[in-house]
Scaffold this motif. Structure first.
Motif, PDB file in Angstrom:
ATOM      1  N   MET A   1      -7.358   5.866   1.286  1.00  0.00           N
ATOM      2  CA  MET A   1      -7.537   7.242   0.902  1.00  0.00           C
ATOM      3  C   MET A   1      -6.195   7.933   0.678  1.00  0.00           C
ATOM      4  SD  MET A   1      -9.848   9.560   0.427  1.00  0.00           S
ATOM      5  CE  MET A   1     -10.429  11.161   0.771  1.00  0.00           C
ATOM      6  N   ALA A   2      -5.224   7.705   1.528  1.00  0.00           N
ATOM      7  CA  ALA A   2      -3.925   8.370   1.405  1.00  0.00           C
ATOM      8  C   ALA A   2      -3.237   8.015   0.089  1.00  0.00           C
ATOM      9  CB  ALA A   2      -3.032   8.011   2.581  1.00  0.00           C
ATOM     10  N   LEU A   3      -3.388   6.778  -0.351  1.00  0.00           N
ATOM     11  CA  LEU A   3      -2.761   6.384  -1.610  1.00  0.00           C
ATOM     12  C   LEU A   3      -3.412   7.093  -2.792  1.00  0.00           C
ATOM     13  CD1 LEU A   3      -2.274   2.573  -0.965  1.00  0.00           C
ATOM     14  CD2 LEU A   3      -0.518   4.353  -1.011  1.00  0.00           C
ATOM     15  N   HIS A   4      -4.710   7.289  -2.724  1.00  0.00           N
ATOM     16  CA  HIS A   4      -5.426   8.013  -3.770  1.00  0.00           C
ATOM     17  C   HIS A   4      -4.952   9.466  -3.823  1.00  0.00           C
ATOM     18  CE1 HIS A   4      -8.725   8.886  -6.494  1.00  0.00           C
ATOM     19  NE2 HIS A   4      -9.005   9.937  -5.750  1.00  0.00           N
ATOM     20  N   VAL A   5      -4.802  10.075  -2.670  1.00  0.00           N
ATOM     21  CA  VAL A   5      -4.331  11.458  -2.593  1.00  0.00           C
ATOM     22  C   VAL A   5      -2.904  11.565  -3.137  1.00  0.00           C
ATOM     23  CG1 VAL A   5      -3.746  13.342  -1.010  1.00  0.00           C
ATOM     24  CG2 VAL A   5      -5.873  12.064  -0.701  1.00  0.00           C
ATOM     25  N   ALA A   6      -2.047  10.623  -2.795  1.00  0.00           N
ATOM     26  CA  ALA A   6      -0.668  10.629  -3.277  1.00  0.00           C
ATOM     27  C   ALA A   6      -0.624  10.521  -4.795  1.00  0.00           C
ATOM     28  CB  ALA A   6       0.121   9.491  -2.633  1.00  0.00           C
ATOM     29  N   HIS A   7      -1.465   9.665  -5.348  1.00  0.00           N
ATOM     30  CA  HIS A   7      -1.527   9.513  -6.801  1.00  0.00           C
ATOM     31  C   HIS A   7      -1.965  10.830  -7.450  1.00  0.00           C
ATOM     32  CE1 HIS A   7      -2.233   7.462 -10.663  1.00  0.00           C
ATOM     33  NE2 HIS A   7      -3.257   8.309 -10.758  1.00  0.00           N
ATOM     34  N   THR A  29       4.245   6.004  -4.607  1.00  0.00           N
ATOM     35  CA  THR A  29       2.862   5.540  -4.516  1.00  0.00           C
ATOM     36  C   THR A  29       2.731   4.120  -5.062  1.00  0.00           C
ATOM     37  OG1 THR A  29       2.067   7.807  -4.739  1.00  0.00           O
ATOM     38  CG2 THR A  29       0.474   6.055  -5.150  1.00  0.00           C
ATOM     39  N   LEU A  30       3.425   3.839  -6.157  1.00  0.00           N
ATOM     40  CA  LEU A  30       3.382   2.500  -6.739  1.00  0.00           C
ATOM     41  C   LEU A  30       3.928   1.467  -5.759  1.00  0.00           C
ATOM     42  CD1 LEU A  30       2.873   0.575  -9.074  1.00  0.00           C
ATOM     43  CD2 LEU A  30       5.121   1.222  -9.982  1.00  0.00           C
ATOM     44  N   GLU A  31       5.046   1.771  -5.141  1.00  0.00           N
ATOM     45  CA  GLU A  31       5.628   0.840  -4.178  1.00  0.00           C
ATOM     46  C   GLU A  31       4.656   0.564  -3.025  1.00  0.00           C
ATOM     47  OE1 GLU A  31       9.064   1.161  -0.831  1.00  0.00           O
ATOM     48  OE2 GLU A  31       9.615   1.858  -2.838  1.00  0.00           O
ATOM     49  N   ARG A  32       4.029   1.614  -2.515  1.00  0.00           N
ATOM     50  CA  ARG A  32       3.085   1.441  -1.400  1.00  0.00           C
ATOM     51  C   ARG A  32       1.822   0.719  -1.845  1.00  0.00           C
ATOM     52  NH1 ARG A  32       1.750   6.641   1.282  1.00  0.00           N
ATOM     53  NH2 ARG A  32       2.105   7.619  -0.736  1.00  0.00           N
ATOM     54  N   ARG A  33       1.335   1.003  -3.049  1.00  0.00           N
ATOM     55  CA  ARG A  33       0.130   0.304  -3.527  1.00  0.00           C
ATOM     56  C   ARG A  33       0.399  -1.180  -3.738  1.00  0.00           C
ATOM     57  NH1 ARG A  33      -3.377   4.352  -7.495  1.00  0.00           N
ATOM     58  NH2 ARG A  33      -4.473   5.287  -5.745  1.00  0.00           N
ATOM     59  N   ARG A  34       1.574  -1.509  -4.239  1.00  0.00           N
ATOM     60  CA  ARG A  34       1.912  -2.925  -4.401  1.00  0.00           C
ATOM     61  C   ARG A  34       1.902  -3.636  -3.056  1.00  0.00           C
ATOM     62  NH1 ARG A  34       6.819  -2.198  -8.725  1.00  0.00           N
ATOM     63  NH2 ARG A  34       5.542  -2.328 -10.608  1.00  0.00           N
ATOM     64  N   ARG A  35       2.461  -2.966  -2.062  1.00  0.00           N
ATOM     65  CA  ARG A  35       2.544  -3.562  -0.724  1.00  0.00           C
ATOM     66  C   ARG A  35       1.157  -3.690  -0.074  1.00  0.00           C
ATOM     67  NH1 ARG A  35       6.370  -0.325   1.031  1.00  0.00           N
ATOM     68  NH2 ARG A  35       4.986   1.115   2.079  1.00  0.00           N
ATOM     69  N   VAL A  36       0.315  -2.674  -0.226  1.00  0.00           N
ATOM     70  CA  VAL A  36      -0.982  -2.640   0.451  1.00  0.00           C
ATOM     71  C   VAL A  36      -2.074  -3.341  -0.351  1.00  0.00           C
ATOM     72  CG1 VAL A  36      -2.804  -1.094   1.292  1.00  0.00           C
ATOM     73  CG2 VAL A  36      -0.396  -0.524   1.701  1.00  0.00           C
ATOM     74  N   LEU A  37      -2.129  -3.072  -1.655  1.00  0.00           N
ATOM     75  CA  LEU A  37      -3.230  -3.580  -2.481  1.00  0.00           C
ATOM     76  C   LEU A  37      -2.875  -4.818  -3.299  1.00  0.00           C
ATOM     77  CD1 LEU A  37      -4.483  -0.146  -3.879  1.00  0.00           C
ATOM     78  CD2 LEU A  37      -5.398  -1.423  -1.931  1.00  0.00           C
ATOM     79  N   GLY A  38      -1.593  -5.006  -3.552  1.00  0.00           N
ATOM     80  CA  GLY A  38      -1.147  -6.107  -4.399  1.00  0.00           C
ATOM     81  C   GLY A  38      -0.808  -5.612  -5.799  1.00  0.00           C
TER      82      GLY A  38
END
Length: 62
Positions: A1-7, A29-38
């Motif tokens: 959810m936090a990544l969606h809000v950041a985007h 957000t991109l850096e964190r999404r790569r780390r968390v989601l791939g």
């Protein structure tokens, strides 16, 4: 959810004309999404596209 809000926060900043702030938010957000989601997750790719569009010379709405 936090990544969606950041985007979405980056998207809103961009819509308000705060383009530099939006780029920083999308980049983070991109850096964190790569780390968390791939790297190939659809949400990661969406943020990557928005970041790319925000750095292009296009004046289209993002």
């Amino acid at each position: 959810m936090a990544l969606h809000v950041a985007h979405n926060l980056a998207r809103d900043a961009h819509a308000l004309g705060k383009r530099d702030e939006a780029r920083v938010l999308w980049s983070d957000t991109l850096e964190r999404r790569r780390r968390v989601l791939g790297a190939h997750h659809p949400e990661t790719l969406r943020t990557e596209r928005k970041l790319h569009e925000s750095t292009s010379t296009s004046t289209e709405n993002i």
